[in-house]
Design a protein around this motif. Structure first.
Motif, PDB file in Angstrom:
ATOM      1  N   LEU A  84      27.034 -12.156  50.135  1.00  0.00           N
ATOM      2  CA  LEU A  84      26.539 -11.017  49.370  1.00  0.00           C
ATOM      3  C   LEU A  84      27.031 -11.124  47.938  1.00  0.00           C
ATOM      4  O   LEU A  84      27.960 -11.885  47.650  1.00  0.00           O
ATOM      5  CB  LEU A  84      27.100  -9.716  49.961  1.00  0.00           C
ATOM      6  N   TYR A  85      26.437 -10.330  47.069  1.00  0.00           N
ATOM      7  CA  TYR A  85      26.964 -10.195  45.712  1.00  0.00           C
ATOM      8  C   TYR A  85      28.477  -9.920  45.811  1.00  0.00           C
ATOM      9  O   TYR A  85      28.904  -9.130  46.669  1.00  0.00           O
ATOM     10  CB  TYR A  85      26.223  -9.046  45.000  1.00  0.00           C
ATOM     11  N   GLY A  86      29.278 -10.548  44.943  1.00  0.00           N
ATOM     12  CA  GLY A  86      30.741 -10.496  45.054  1.00  0.00           C
ATOM     13  C   GLY A  86      31.302  -9.078  45.108  1.00  0.00           C
ATOM     14  O   GLY A  86      32.249  -8.804  45.857  1.00  0.00           O
ATOM     15  N   GLY A  87      30.755  -8.158  44.319  1.00  0.00           N
ATOM     16  CA  GLY A  87      31.259  -6.778  44.281  1.00  0.00           C
ATOM     17  C   GLY A  87      31.027  -6.078  45.613  1.00  0.00           C
ATOM     18  O   GLY A  87      31.900  -5.354  46.126  1.00  0.00           O
ATOM     19  N   THR A  88      29.861  -6.309  46.206  1.00  0.00           N
ATOM     20  CA  THR A  88      29.536  -5.695  47.504  1.00  0.00           C
ATOM     21  C   THR A  88      30.450  -6.267  48.580  1.00  0.00           C
ATOM     22  O   THR A  88      31.000  -5.538  49.412  1.00  0.00           O
ATOM     23  CB  THR A  88      28.059  -5.993  47.873  1.00  0.00           C
ATOM     24  N   GLN A  89      30.613  -7.589  48.543  1.00  0.00           N
ATOM     25  CA  GLN A  89      31.453  -8.263  49.542  1.00  0.00           C
ATOM     26  C   GLN A  89      32.889  -7.737  49.464  1.00  0.00           C
ATOM     27  O   GLN A  89      33.519  -7.452  50.480  1.00  0.00           O
ATOM     28  CB  GLN A  89      31.426  -9.777  49.259  1.00  0.00           C
ATOM     29  N   HIS A  90      33.390  -7.548  48.235  1.00  0.00           N
ATOM     30  CA  HIS A  90      34.750  -7.040  48.048  1.00  0.00           C
ATOM     31  C   HIS A  90      34.850  -5.602  48.579  1.00  0.00           C
ATOM     32  O   HIS A  90      35.808  -5.254  49.273  1.00  0.00           O
ATOM     33  CB  HIS A  90      35.114  -7.090  46.557  1.00  0.00           C
ATOM     34  N   PHE A  91      33.848  -4.784  48.263  1.00  0.00           N
ATOM     35  CA  PHE A  91      33.879  -3.389  48.730  1.00  0.00           C
ATOM     36  C   PHE A  91      33.899  -3.339  50.260  1.00  0.00           C
ATOM     37  O   PHE A  91      34.656  -2.577  50.868  1.00  0.00           O
ATOM     38  CB  PHE A  91      32.675  -2.615  48.174  1.00  0.00           C
ATOM     39  N   LEU A  92      33.079  -4.206  50.880  1.00  0.00           N
ATOM     40  CA  LEU A  92      33.008  -4.209  52.344  1.00  0.00           C
ATOM     41  C   LEU A  92      34.292  -4.746  52.977  1.00  0.00           C
ATOM     42  O   LEU A  92      34.829  -4.138  53.910  1.00  0.00           O
ATOM     43  CB  LEU A  92      31.820  -5.057  52.800  1.00  0.00           C
ATOM     44  N   ASP A  93      34.766  -5.882  52.453  1.00  0.00           N
ATOM     45  CA  ASP A  93      35.901  -6.548  53.115  1.00  0.00           C
ATOM     46  C   ASP A  93      37.238  -5.895  52.786  1.00  0.00           C
ATOM     47  O   ASP A  93      38.133  -5.841  53.624  1.00  0.00           O
ATOM     48  CB  ASP A  93      35.972  -8.031  52.687  1.00  0.00           C
ATOM     49  N   GLU A  94      37.388  -5.446  51.539  1.00  0.00           N
ATOM     50  CA  GLU A  94      38.716  -4.998  51.097  1.00  0.00           C
ATOM     51  C   GLU A  94      38.853  -3.490  50.999  1.00  0.00           C
ATOM     52  O   GLU A  94      39.928  -2.950  51.181  1.00  0.00           O
ATOM     53  CB  GLU A  94      39.045  -5.598  49.698  1.00  0.00           C
ATOM     54  N   VAL A  95      37.773  -2.776  50.635  1.00  0.00           N
ATOM     55  CA  VAL A  95      37.912  -1.341  50.363  1.00  0.00           C
ATOM     56  C   VAL A  95      37.546  -0.508  51.594  1.00  0.00           C
ATOM     57  O   VAL A  95      38.308   0.378  52.001  1.00  0.00           O
ATOM     58  CB  VAL A  95      37.064  -0.923  49.134  1.00  0.00           C
ATOM     59  N   MET A  96      36.421  -0.801  52.216  1.00  0.00           N
ATOM     60  CA  MET A  96      35.983   0.057  53.335  1.00  0.00           C
ATOM     61  C   MET A  96      36.988   0.101  54.497  1.00  0.00           C
ATOM     62  O   MET A  96      37.218   1.184  55.059  1.00  0.00           O
ATOM     63  CB  MET A  96      34.589  -0.337  53.810  1.00  0.00           C
ATOM     64  N   PRO A  97      37.641  -1.027  54.844  1.00  0.00           N
ATOM     65  CA  PRO A  97      38.633  -0.930  55.933  1.00  0.00           C
ATOM     66  C   PRO A  97      39.773   0.035  55.606  1.00  0.00           C
ATOM     67  O   PRO A  97      40.333   0.657  56.502  1.00  0.00           O
ATOM     68  CB  PRO A  97      39.134  -2.373  56.085  1.00  0.00           C
ATOM     69  N   THR A  98      40.105   0.201  54.318  1.00  0.00           N
ATOM     70  CA  THR A  98      41.176   1.144  53.954  1.00  0.00           C
ATOM     71  C   THR A  98      40.697   2.588  54.104  1.00  0.00           C
ATOM     72  O   THR A  98      41.473   3.520  53.984  1.00  0.00           O
ATOM     73  CB  THR A  98      41.663   0.931  52.505  1.00  0.00           C
ATOM     74  N   MET A  99      39.406   2.767  54.319  1.00  0.00           N
ATOM     75  CA  MET A  99      38.844   4.109  54.485  1.00  0.00           C
ATOM     76  C   MET A  99      38.467   4.357  55.944  1.00  0.00           C
ATOM     77  O   MET A  99      37.596   5.188  56.236  1.00  0.00           O
ATOM     78  CB  MET A  99      37.599   4.250  53.603  1.00  0.00           C
ATOM     79  N   GLY A 100      39.035   3.580  56.836  1.00  0.00           N
ATOM     80  CA  GLY A 100      38.804   3.804  58.266  1.00  0.00           C
ATOM     81  C   GLY A 100      37.466   3.276  58.753  1.00  0.00           C
ATOM     82  O   GLY A 100      37.004   3.657  59.824  1.00  0.00           O
TER      83      GLY A 100
END
Ligand SMILES: Cc1ncc(COP(=O)(O)O)c(C=O)c1O
Length: 419
Positions: free
Chosen positions: A118-134
């Motif tokens: 995916l686009y790098g920003g989307t991939q980062h949001f999915l892999d790194e940010v969303m797991p921190t939000m449960g």
């Protein structure tokens, strides 16, 4: 008789009338807030927006520009016309649209499954940010693995299946209909699986994800929808109930587009088809030249010839795309040194990230747009040190061909000297 799409989209959201002095073009409303006709109507508007139980249904009207604005309505009506969607929502960036949509439709019991790259920003949001939000997030290597993934997860259904097709910048193409059919088969009355597709690379002229069964289309509107490298925006467009929840989250996350940007978007969308069709025809010329000059193995695009050479999914492209768009990848000899020599030698192409604009752009994904992507994913997906990404604009095709030819020769010299 129903008018054709181009004609409908041209006039969507604005009709010259006494209310607007018969202006052929729509006005822009910069107002941040709107006067209520009386206190009771004001209360009905606000209580409805906040979901207060027993709120009176308000009449049509605006409240405050974080919730909605007449100029935003214009742009959203126009995008919905192009996509033939029930509704559309504009955001302050593509990432605002993507993150808001993902947050709105995921949850503790609604994991996200995505098919990368995916686009790098989307991939980062999915892999790194969303797991921190449960949120549970799972990367799947291909849509043929959906059943196997369901078994692996003890039949815990996803809430969202997320695709980007063609993928930025490596051009993997995913069959939207396969994801949509799987989601339809596995959804239950209490658990709807929402299929989201990032359609930034092709846009509404060249790919129509809703016709393939997707529920929501996402865009970086900074790219072809805006199309002039002079605004940052994002969009979500799709089925009414899906967009409604995304708009509700937009109100509270706050990533709405401002009226000026919305006005610019509405204006840009009037020329969307003309720009994209010309960018495509120029790209065909550029690709034919590059295949001869550099050899087919060095060339990447979402056109079937190049997908076939790269061993990517030609059938999906044939089934769902009206052409391969105006993005090109080129593997330059000499690794990073060769790629940098190539980029520094270009003069018509501008060395800048972003894409989908009137001017042609060139960049080095490994060190620029995808610098944050882990090395093993770059390697697996073909974002090598010699890979450069080109976005074809509206200049004369022969000037682009000449610019690329001289830069390629310089890069080849650099690569030979380095050996
Ligand atoms: C495919 C794709 N999706 C989303 C985005 C994010 O959009 P924005 O930069 O407008 O936030 C980009 C940006 O390059 C993109 O290429």
């Amino acid at each position: 008789m129903k008018k054709n799409l181009e004609t409908r989209a041209m006039f969507a959201g604005h009709t010259p009338s006494p209310a607007n002095e018969f202006a052929v073009k729509p006005p822009m409303h910069p107002a941040s807030t709107f006067v209520f006709p009386d206190a009771r109507t004001g209360a009905a508007h606000m209580e409805t927006a906040y979901g207060v139980q027993g709120a009176e249904t308000p009449p049509e009207g605006f409240i405050y520009s974080r919730l909605g604005n007449p100029t935003l309505n214009l742009a959203e009506t126009r995008l919905a016309a192009w996509d033939e969607s029930d509704d559309a929502a504009f955001f302050s960036s593509g990432m605002a649209a993507i993150s808001t949509a993902l947050l709105a439709w995921s949850g503790a019991d609604r994991p996200v499954w995505y098919v990368g790259p995916l686009y790098g920003g989307t991939q980062h949001f999915l892999d790194e940010v969303m797991p921190t939000m449960g949120r549970e997030v799972r990367a799947i290597a291909g849509l043929e693995l959906l059943n196997a993934t369901l078994e692996e997860t003890d039949r815990a259904l996803p809430g969202i299946i997320y695709l980007e097709t063609p993928a930025n910048p490596t051009m993997q193409v995913r069959r939207i209909r396969s994801a949509a059919e799987w989601a339809a088969t596995h959804s239950t009355p209490d658990h709807r699986i929402v299929v989201m597709v990032d359609n930034t690379y092709l846009g509404p002229i060249l790919q129509r994800p809703l016709d393939e069964g997707a529920d929501l289309i996402l865009y970086s509107a900074t790219k072809y929808l805006g199309g002039h490298s002079d605004l940052i925006a994002g969009a979500a467009s799709g089925r009414a109930d899906i967009v409604a929840k995304v708009k509700e989250f937009r109100t509270f996350l706050g990533g709405i587009t401002d009226p000026w940007t919305a006005w610019m978007l509405a204006r840009s969308m009037e020329t969307l088809h003309v720009r994209v069709e010309r960018q495509q025809s120029t790209t065909k010329r550029v690709l034919a030249h590059l295949r001869d000059l550099c050899g087919p193995q060095a060339v990447r695009s979402a056109w079937v010839e190049d997908l076939a050479t790269a061993g990517l999914d030609v059938h999906a492209a044939e089934a769902q795309q009206k052409g391969g768009g105006a993005m090109v990848g080129l593997v330059v000899p000499g690794g990073r040194e060769g790629a940098f020599a190539f980029l520094d030698s270009l003069s018509v192409f501008k060395l800048a990230v972003s894409l989908g604009s009137t001017e042609s752009l060139a960049e080095h994904p490994a060190s620029m747009t995808h610098a944050g992507v882990p090395a093993h994913i770059k390697e697996e997906t073909g974002i090598t040190e010699g890979f450069v990404r080109l976005s074809i604009g509206l200049e004369h095709p022969e000037d682009l061909v000449e610019d690329l030819t001289q830069a390629w020769k310089i890069a080849c010299d650099v690569a030979t000297l380095a050996v």
